[in-house]
Motif scaffolding. Structure first.
Motif, mmCIF file in Angstrom:
data_model
loop_
_atom_site.group_PDB
_atom_site.id
_atom_site.type_symbol
_atom_site.label_atom_id
_atom_site.label_comp_id
_atom_site.label_asym_id
_atom_site.label_seq_id
_atom_site.Cartn_x
_atom_site.Cartn_y
_atom_site.Cartn_z
ATOM 1 N N VAL A 157 6.240 8.895 -1.517
ATOM 2 C CA VAL A 157 6.113 8.735 -0.065
ATOM 3 C C VAL A 157 4.637 8.631 0.324
ATOM 4 N N SER A 158 3.805 9.477 -0.281
ATOM 5 C CA SER A 158 2.379 9.472 0.014
ATOM 6 C C SER A 158 1.743 8.139 -0.356
ATOM 7 N N ILE A 159 2.095 7.612 -1.523
ATOM 8 C CA ILE A 159 1.545 6.320 -1.966
ATOM 9 C C ILE A 159 1.949 5.218 -1.000
ATOM 10 N N SER A 160 3.209 5.206 -0.636
ATOM 11 C CA SER A 160 3.719 4.160 0.247
ATOM 12 C C SER A 160 3.035 4.199 1.610
ATOM 13 N N GLN A 161 2.829 5.372 2.148
ATOM 14 C CA GLN A 161 2.202 5.494 3.461
ATOM 15 C C GLN A 161 0.718 5.136 3.422
ATOM 16 N N ALA A 162 0.055 5.422 2.307
ATOM 17 C CA ALA A 162 -1.390 5.213 2.214
ATOM 18 C C ALA A 162 -1.764 3.771 1.876
ATOM 19 N N ALA A 163 -0.816 2.993 1.344
ATOM 20 C CA ALA A 163 -1.124 1.621 0.904
ATOM 21 C C ALA A 163 -1.190 0.670 2.095
ATOM 22 N N LEU B 56 4.218 -2.058 1.517
ATOM 23 C CA LEU B 56 5.125 -1.241 0.705
ATOM 24 C C LEU B 56 6.187 -0.555 1.538
ATOM 25 N N GLN B 57 5.979 -0.483 2.840
ATOM 26 C CA GLN B 57 7.007 0.065 3.709
ATOM 27 C C GLN B 57 6.972 -0.662 5.054
ATOM 28 N N THR B 58 8.148 -0.968 5.540
ATOM 29 C CA THR B 58 8.269 -1.670 6.815
ATOM 30 C C THR B 58 9.675 -1.477 7.343
ATOM 31 N N ASP B 59 9.893 -1.895 8.573
ATOM 32 C CA ASP B 59 11.212 -1.769 9.192
ATOM 33 C C ASP B 59 12.010 -3.038 8.891
ATOM 34 N N LEU B 60 12.722 -3.027 7.773
ATOM 35 C CA LEU B 60 13.521 -4.185 7.390
ATOM 36 C C LEU B 60 14.727 -4.368 8.297
ATOM 37 N N THR B 61 15.212 -3.270 8.864
ATOM 38 C CA THR B 61 16.369 -3.362 9.752
ATOM 39 C C THR B 61 16.024 -4.173 10.991
ATOM 40 N N ALA B 62 14.866 -3.876 11.588
ATOM 41 C CA ALA B 62 14.429 -4.623 12.773
ATOM 42 C C ALA B 62 14.102 -6.061 12.422
ATOM 43 N N SER C 100 13.966 -6.141 -2.136
ATOM 44 C CA SER C 100 13.557 -6.138 -3.541
ATOM 45 C C SER C 100 12.044 -6.020 -3.721
ATOM 46 N N THR C 101 11.273 -5.948 -2.607
ATOM 47 C CA THR C 101 9.818 -5.836 -2.720
ATOM 48 C C THR C 101 9.249 -4.654 -1.934
ATOM 49 N N VAL C 102 9.991 -4.111 -0.979
ATOM 50 C CA VAL C 102 9.522 -2.989 -0.159
ATOM 51 C C VAL C 102 10.059 -1.682 -0.730
ATOM 52 N N LEU C 103 9.197 -0.700 -0.854
ATOM 53 C CA LEU C 103 9.625 0.584 -1.415
ATOM 54 C C LEU C 103 10.479 1.368 -0.435
ATOM 55 N N PHE C 104 10.056 1.405 0.843
ATOM 56 C CA PHE C 104 10.774 2.193 1.838
ATOM 57 C C PHE C 104 11.055 1.344 3.078
ATOM 58 N N ASP C 105 12.286 1.409 3.554
ATOM 59 C CA ASP C 105 12.670 0.773 4.808
ATOM 60 C C ASP C 105 12.585 1.837 5.902
ATOM 61 N N THR C 106 11.564 1.726 6.763
ATOM 62 C CA THR C 106 11.349 2.759 7.778
ATOM 63 C C THR C 106 12.412 2.741 8.866
ATOM 64 N N ASP D 210 14.604 3.989 -1.235
ATOM 65 C CA ASP D 210 15.468 4.768 -0.337
ATOM 66 C C ASP D 210 16.864 4.172 -0.193
ATOM 67 N N GLN D 211 17.171 3.154 -0.998
ATOM 68 C CA GLN D 211 18.500 2.559 -0.955
ATOM 69 C C GLN D 211 19.503 3.474 -1.662
ATOM 70 N N VAL D 212 20.530 3.852 -0.942
ATOM 71 C CA VAL D 212 21.543 4.767 -1.481
ATOM 72 C C VAL D 212 22.517 3.992 -2.357
ATOM 73 N N ARG D 213 22.783 4.529 -3.542
ATOM 74 C CA ARG D 213 23.707 3.880 -4.473
ATOM 75 C C ARG D 213 24.754 4.885 -4.945
ATOM 76 N N ASP D 214 25.931 4.363 -5.230
ATOM 77 C CA ASP D 214 27.035 5.207 -5.705
ATOM 78 C C ASP D 214 26.905 5.392 -7.211
ATOM 79 N N ILE D 215 26.737 6.630 -7.630
ATOM 80 C CA ILE D 215 26.621 6.919 -9.067
ATOM 81 C C ILE D 215 27.798 7.763 -9.549
ATOM 82 N N SER D 216 28.897 7.784 -8.755
ATOM 83 C CA SER D 216 30.014 8.670 -9.075
ATOM 84 C C SER D 216 30.836 8.196 -10.255
#
Length: 398
Positions: A120-126, A134-140, A173-179, A187-193
Motif C-alpha cells: 500500500v505504501s509503495i502504491s501511494q508513494a509512486a 499504480l493506483q487509480t479509480d478504475l470504477t469511475a 491488469s496494470t494498476v495495483l489498487f483500484d481506489t 485488491d481484486q477478490v478471487r474465490d479460492i474455495s
C-alpha cells in the motif's frame, strides 16, 4: 562638350558612389547579423521556409521537455512496480513456507501483514507531478484509463501538423489498487474455495453425498419453490434439496452419483422454505466459501491444503500480471529514450538546414566588405576629380 550647368562625369561618379554605399550597407548588415536572409525582402521563399522551420524547432523543443516529464512519470511507475514485485515475491515465499506441516501460520501471517502494508505504501508513494499510475479509480473510469506522453511533433507533406503520443493504459491488469473498487491486481477478490464441497446430508432418513457448486447468490432469486420442509439450514421442495450457506443464501445440493456437473444457486425471496436439521451442515459449507485478495489475504482463515494451494496460485497470477505491466513500462522507457535522441538529432538537422538557407558566409562577406570599402574610396576620388573638372574652364577666360 564641356558644360558648367551639367557635369555628366560628376553625375556618373555620384551614381556609382551611391550604388557602392547601398552594397556596403547590405554587406555590413550581413556581417553584423550573420544572416544572408534576414527579412522577407532579402529572399521571400527562403525567409518563409526558415521562419516555418524555426517555429517547428520551437515545437520540437517543447516535445523534448514533455519527453523528459513523461520519462519521469514512467520511471516513477516502473520503480514502484519493481519494488511491489519484490514484495509480492516475499508474500509468495511466505505462503509456500506455510504449506509445511506444523508451521505457525499466525506468525507467518504477521509477516505477510507487514508486506501488505508495504504494498500500500509503495502504491501511494509512486506519484510524480500529481499522477499515480499504480493506483487509480478504475470504477469511475469504466474499467480503464488512458495515460499519454507527448512523443513527437509532425508536419506532413501537405503542411498539416500533429502531435503524436505514446499511450499507456491503466486497467485491471496494470494498476495495483483500484481506489474506487476492488478490480486492481492486488485488491481484486478471487474465490479460492475450490471447485466444490461434499457433505453428507440427511434426506428423508437416508444419508446421501451431495456437492455444493457455488456461493455467488446475489443476483439469482428463488421463485416458486413450494418448500415442504424447513429448519433454517436445509430445505426440500419435494424434488430438490437446498442448503443455506448464509443469510438469505441457498445453494442447490446435487447428488454426485446423478448430476455431478450441475451448478445452480438460489437466494431465498421470503418463500417460506421448510427443512430438517443438518448438524454442522451450514458451518461446514460456510467454511469452504473463501474469497481473498493479495492485499488482504489471511492464511489463518485457510482450512484445507487445496485452498492454500489456490491462494499461492492467486498470488502467482498477480505476480505474472505485475511482471507484464513492468515490462510494458520498461518498453515505454526505452521508446522515450530513443525518441528523445531522435528529436535532438532532428532539431540539429533542422538548424543546419535553416542555416544553409539564410546564414551568411562570413569569409565571403568580409572579403566583399573590404573590396567595397576600396571601391568607395576610389569612387569618392572619382567624384572629386569630376567636380574639379569644371574649374579648368576658368583658365580659358584669363
Amino acid at each position: 562638350m564641356t558644360s558648367i550647368l551639367t557635369n555628366v562625369a560628376a553625375m556618373s561618379a555620384l551614381q556609382t558612389l551611391r550604388s557602392i554605399g547601398s552594397n556596403m550597407e547590405e554587406t555590413q548588415g550581413r556581417v553584423s547579423s550573420g544572416m544572408r536572409v534576414g527579412t522577407a525582402s532579402d529572399n521571400a521563399a527562403y525567409w518563409s521556409i526558415a521562419t516555418t522551420m524555426r517555429s517547428d524547432n520551437m515545437a520540437l523543443s517543447a516535445v523534448q521537455d514533455a519527453l523528459g516529464l513523461g520519462a519521469a512519470k514512467v520511471d516513477t511507475a516502473y520503480a514502484g512496480m519493481e519494488s511491489a514485485i519484490e514484495v509480492v515475491k516475499e508474500i509468495k515465499a511466505k505462503l509456500v513456507a506455510a504449506t509445511e506441516d506444523g508451521v505457525d501460520k499466525a506468525k507467518i501471517q504477521e509477516e505477510i501483514d507487514q508486506l501488505q502494508d508495504q504494498l500500500v505504501s509503495i502504491s501511494q508513494a509512486a506519484s510524480f507531478s500529481g499522477e499515480n499510475w499504480l493506483q487509480t479509480d478504475l470504477t469511475a473510469a469504466s474499467g480503464s484509463e488512458m495515460k499519454s506522453i507527448v512523443g513527437s511533433f509532425v508536419r506532413d507533406e501537405a503542411g498539416n501538423v500533429s502531435v503524436k503520443k505514446v499511450d499507456y493504459e491503466l486497467s485491471t491488469s496494470t494498476v495495483l489498487f483500484d481506489t474506487g473498487g476492488d478490480t486492481g491486481i492486488l485488491d481484486q477478490v478471487r474465490d479460492i474455495s475450490g471447485p466444490s464441497a461434499t457433505l453428507n446430508i440427511n434426506v428423508g432418513g437416508v444419508t446421501s453425498p451431495v456437492t455444493v457448486k457455488s456461493f455467488t447468490t446475489d443476483d439469482i432469486i428463488a421463485s416458486g419453490l413450494g418448500a415442504s420442509t424447513f429448519d433454517g439450514s436445509y430445505a426440500n421442495d419435494g424434488t430438490d434439496n437446498y442448503v443455506k450457506v448464509a443469510d438469505n443464501t441457498w445453494v442447490l445440493a446435487v447428488d454426485q452419483s446423478t448430476v455431478p456437473d450441475q451448478e445452480v444457486v438460489y437466494t431465498d425471496s421470503s418463500a417460506g422454505l421448510w427443512a430438517v436439521d443438518i448438524p454442522g451442515g451450514q458451518a461446514a459449507l460456510a467454511a469452504t466459501a473463501v474469497e481473498q485478495s493479495v492485499d488482504n489475504l489471511d492464511i489463518t482463515a485457510i482450512t484445507t491444503a487445496e485452498q492454500l494451494g489456490n491462494l499461492i496460485q492467486m498470488v502467482d497470477d498477480a505476480l505474472t500480471m505485475m511482471t507484464s505491466a513492468a515490462a510494458d513500462l520498461g518498453s515505454i522507457t526505452m521508446r522515450i529514450d530513443l525518441q528523445g535522441d531522435f528529436v535532438k538529432k532532428l532539431t540539429e538537422s533542422i538548424d543546419k538546414g535553416v542555416g544553409r538557407l539564410v546564414d551568411a558566409d562570413m569569409n565571403e562577406e568580409s572579403t566583399r566588405l573590404k573590396a567595397l570599402q576600396t571601391q568607395q574610396q576610389l569612387a569618392i576620388q572619382s567624384l572629386s576629380i569630376a567636380n574639379s573638372a569644371s574649374e579648368s574652364i576658368l583658365t580659358l577666360f584669363r
